[in-house]
Motif scaffolding. Structure first.
Motif, PDB file in Angstrom:
ATOM      1  N   LEU B  16       0.836  -1.202   0.000  1.00  0.00           N
ATOM      2  CA  LEU B  16       0.000   0.000   0.000  1.00  0.00           C
ATOM      3  C   LEU B  16       0.873   1.254   0.000  1.00  0.00           C
ATOM      4  CD1 LEU B  16      -2.700   1.484   0.213  1.00  0.00           C
ATOM      5  CD2 LEU B  16      -2.729   1.011   2.673  1.00  0.00           C
ATOM      6  N   SER B  17       1.907   1.242   0.857  1.00  0.00           N
ATOM      7  CA  SER B  17       2.848   2.364   0.900  1.00  0.00           C
ATOM      8  C   SER B  17       3.483   2.598  -0.461  1.00  0.00           C
ATOM      9  CB  SER B  17       3.977   2.067   1.903  1.00  0.00           C
ATOM     10  OG  SER B  17       3.622   2.565   3.165  1.00  0.00           O
ATOM     11  N   ARG B  18       3.950   1.520  -1.083  1.00  0.00           N
ATOM     12  CA  ARG B  18       4.608   1.651  -2.384  1.00  0.00           C
ATOM     13  C   ARG B  18       3.637   2.167  -3.435  1.00  0.00           C
ATOM     14  NH1 ARG B  18       7.136  -3.125  -5.021  1.00  0.00           N
ATOM     15  NH2 ARG B  18       7.084  -1.608  -6.713  1.00  0.00           N
ATOM     16  N   ALA B  19       2.396   1.693  -3.396  1.00  0.00           N
ATOM     17  CA  ALA B  19       1.389   2.137  -4.365  1.00  0.00           C
ATOM     18  C   ALA B  19       1.099   3.631  -4.188  1.00  0.00           C
ATOM     19  CB  ALA B  19       0.109   1.319  -4.205  1.00  0.00           C
ATOM     20  N   ILE B  20       1.044   4.087  -2.940  1.00  0.00           N
ATOM     21  CA  ILE B  20       0.792   5.516  -2.709  1.00  0.00           C
ATOM     22  C   ILE B  20       1.979   6.340  -3.205  1.00  0.00           C
ATOM     23  CG2 ILE B  20       0.361   7.297  -0.957  1.00  0.00           C
ATOM     24  CD1 ILE B  20      -1.279   5.341   0.610  1.00  0.00           C
ATOM     25  N   SER B  25       3.997  10.200  -7.430  1.00  0.00           N
ATOM     26  CA  SER B  25       5.080  10.583  -8.333  1.00  0.00           C
ATOM     27  C   SER B  25       4.551  11.412  -9.503  1.00  0.00           C
ATOM     28  CB  SER B  25       5.759   9.327  -8.877  1.00  0.00           C
ATOM     29  OG  SER B  25       6.662   9.681  -9.903  1.00  0.00           O
ATOM     30  N   THR B  26       5.352  12.364  -9.946  1.00  0.00           N
ATOM     31  CA  THR B  26       4.953  13.183 -11.099  1.00  0.00           C
ATOM     32  C   THR B  26       5.623  12.695 -12.381  1.00  0.00           C
ATOM     33  OG1 THR B  26       6.704  14.721 -10.480  1.00  0.00           O
ATOM     34  CG2 THR B  26       4.474  15.272  -9.760  1.00  0.00           C
ATOM     35  N   ARG B  27       6.460  11.658 -12.282  1.00  0.00           N
ATOM     36  CA  ARG B  27       7.109  11.140 -13.482  1.00  0.00           C
ATOM     37  C   ARG B  27       6.080  10.520 -14.417  1.00  0.00           C
ATOM     38  NH1 ARG B  27      12.130   7.376 -12.040  1.00  0.00           N
ATOM     39  NH2 ARG B  27      11.246   6.272 -13.831  1.00  0.00           N
ATOM     40  N   ALA B  28       6.221  10.750 -15.707  1.00  0.00           N
ATOM     41  CA  ALA B  28       5.217  10.306 -16.678  1.00  0.00           C
ATOM     42  C   ALA B  28       5.056   8.787 -16.670  1.00  0.00           C
ATOM     43  CB  ALA B  28       5.579  10.797 -18.075  1.00  0.00           C
ATOM     44  N   ASP B  29       6.158   8.049 -16.570  1.00  0.00           N
ATOM     45  CA  ASP B  29       6.041   6.580 -16.594  1.00  0.00           C
ATOM     46  C   ASP B  29       5.378   6.075 -15.313  1.00  0.00           C
ATOM     47  OD1 ASP B  29       8.360   7.477 -15.282  1.00  0.00           O
ATOM     48  OD2 ASP B  29       9.311   5.508 -15.429  1.00  0.00           O
ATOM     49  N   HIS B  30       5.704   6.716 -14.176  1.00  0.00           N
ATOM     50  CA  HIS B  30       5.030   6.374 -12.927  1.00  0.00           C
ATOM     51  C   HIS B  30       3.535   6.660 -13.032  1.00  0.00           C
ATOM     52  CE1 HIS B  30       8.889   6.758 -10.274  1.00  0.00           C
ATOM     53  NE2 HIS B  30       8.915   5.727 -11.090  1.00  0.00           N
ATOM     54  N   ARG B  31       3.225   7.810 -13.643  1.00  0.00           N
ATOM     55  CA  ARG B  31       1.821   8.211 -13.764  1.00  0.00           C
ATOM     56  C   ARG B  31       1.038   7.181 -14.582  1.00  0.00           C
ATOM     57  NH1 ARG B  31      -1.540   9.691 -10.708  1.00  0.00           N
ATOM     58  NH2 ARG B  31      -3.496  10.002 -11.749  1.00  0.00           N
TER      59      ARG B  31
END
Lengths: 324, 324
Positions: B16-20, B25-31
């Motif tokens: 859950l922490s990692r998903a949040i 993140s504002t990185r496009a691939d993360h998004r």
């Protein structure tokens, strides 16, 4: 189109009226013509004066007297109204021309009421563009009049070189009625009806406001002594030449110190970004886009799609649509 | 990715922490990964409780006591903080976990502070998505905590099923300090510190607020008697079971009468439109778009292009760019 532009540049008032009607139109073909017209305008400048005052302060009478005085000094005067509240009731302020009877018959003046059925954002665009048209038509002064409703003052202050607040003579308690934010926008506070029995009250009101203005933080774009409060009388015309002199002095100082051009540049940037944002959002307004938006919105509301996912779908759809 | 989703669904707190972290993140691939993750979430619901209170009211102590009580009833509790003011100082509220010491060590609870360097709009998206993640991870109650700064209450109220206002015992004069708009959002007003010497003051305060609430317009989504004011004590835990009972009763009534689902559907639509607008404007944020925007903005500021013309140029440029 070239004909309209040519006649506008020659100062033809009917051409100016037609051009404003064109920029007020929401039809896509009209809008394209309007953007072309605006791109072709010559670079003429008028002094843009924003003017706010609550109903009952005698704003129309003031503009009639002030505008007439300017025309007597061989200046051409345009008056534009920004009154979002009047658009709510569905009609333009037909009264404007009637209320400014002398000025409306004056060949040196041009009066244009708020268009009907416009929204605040639409009124902003229309007024900014109408100012540019008035400037291109050779007007020396453009008065932008607003009633003190909601955000219209901020909107007007953002498109003007000077912002004038017209107030009525009143007891000290009512000073509180003017919101601090509006005080801070004012370059000049004019207390109207400074004649007859009201003269002493008007003078006291000016002193009260002058005191309040001194408590505000000094703005870099103001020379010593500004913002200033003065008495005027639209009826007797007392104080009008003095008010105009102060406006000119302030403008001259700002021109010399670079603030005039700096403010206009900032305003133009601001307007560019506002137009751009509006243009991006306008992609959602086509009938096809609205239909697709409704389907996706329904899916989201029913829990069949996550909001972020539906937003991505819509963005993809828009991209595909513009490609074809 | 599937692994993260699977572990999240199984209630793994680290997942859950990692998903949040991913959705923050504002990185496009993360998004892109975040949007995929959100689209794959199972349809689980927690009770979303928004909670506001000014500093000093004992909010952390209250959440610690209230959250612990819920876990003792076998309910899993997630606490998310929405504190745009803390982001201004550049850091997350590290104190959150320290302040809620017991709850943070409780395996039935999950606490997540406001991310650093986020803006109000970003905090809104992140919190909405974090709520969905907590729901997917099987939490029964999600508490969304906000300090009463600026627009954060409205923002939180727009993503919650219930909105609780936590207040300190105070004299009648201070009742004025709570803005009417915030009172109107509250479903429940809890006057904290109703213990020891402050108990009589707390009771008077509840009576004052109960009176004030009765003056508000009745909302369709409220059964008889709501919104309600109660005394609580985070220290002695007096009133906490009663407060929880009232929250459940209100929720139950709203579920039965359709208001619960209706509000969620409206919130989802609202969020979809917000995401869509943000997505459209994000086109202006690429390095190439920024560079082009700067050139056009400079041309506009120098008077070399009309704002509407430059906006059209930029829109054309965006269209060409997405086509390639």
């Amino acid at each position: 189109m070239d004909d309209l532009l040519n006649r506008l540049i020659q100062g033809d008032r009917r051409a100016l009226s037609r051009a404003i009607t064109l920029i007020e139109s929401t039809r896509a073909d009209h809008r394209a013509r309007a953007v072309n017209l605006l791109a072709g305008l010559p670079d003429r400048q008028a002094l843009r004066i924003g003017m706010s005052g609550t109903p009952g302060v005698g704003k129309s009478t003031f503009i009639e007297a002030f505008g007439t005085m300017l025309t007597e000094q061989d200046l051409r005067v345009a008056v534009l109204a920004v009154d979002p509240s009047s658009t709510r009731s569905g009609g333009s302020i037909l009264g404007d021309k009637t209320r400014m009877e002398m000025l409306s018959r004056n060949p040196m003046a041009f009066i244009r009421p708020t268009p009907s059925n416009a929204q605040l954002g639409g009124v902003a665009r229309r007024t900014r563009e109408a100012i540019r048209l008035c400037e291109a038509a050779g007007y020396d002064v453009v008065l932008i009049e607003t009633v003190g409703v909601g955000q219209s003052e901020t909107l007007v202050a953002e498109m003007c070189d000077l912002f004038v607040l017209l107030l009525a003579p009143a007891g000290g308690d009512e000073l509180q009625g003017v919101k601090r934010g509006i005080m801070e926008m004012a370059d000049l506070i004019l207390v109207n009806k400074a004649d007859g029995d009201l003269l002493p009250t008007a003078r006291r009101t000016v002193a009260d406001y002058a005191g309040a203005l001194r408590l505000l933080r000094k703005r870099p774009q103001d020379p010593e002594g500004f913002p200033k409060a003065l008495t005027v009388s639209a009826t007797t015309q007392d104080g009008l030449p003095k008010a105009w002199m102060e406006m000119q002095a302030l403008t001259e100082w700002r021109r010399e110190h670079g603030y005039f051009d700096q403010t206009r540049a900032q305003q133009a940037r601001h307007w560019f970004m506002a137009e751009l944002r509006a243009g991006l959002l306008a992609q959602l307004e086509t009938p096809e886009a609205r239909a697709h938006l409704k389907d996706l919105g329904d899916a989201v509301a029913q829990g069949d799609a996550a909001p972020a996912e539906a937003a991505r779908d819509m963005l993809d759809w828009l991209q595909k649509t513009t490609q074809n």
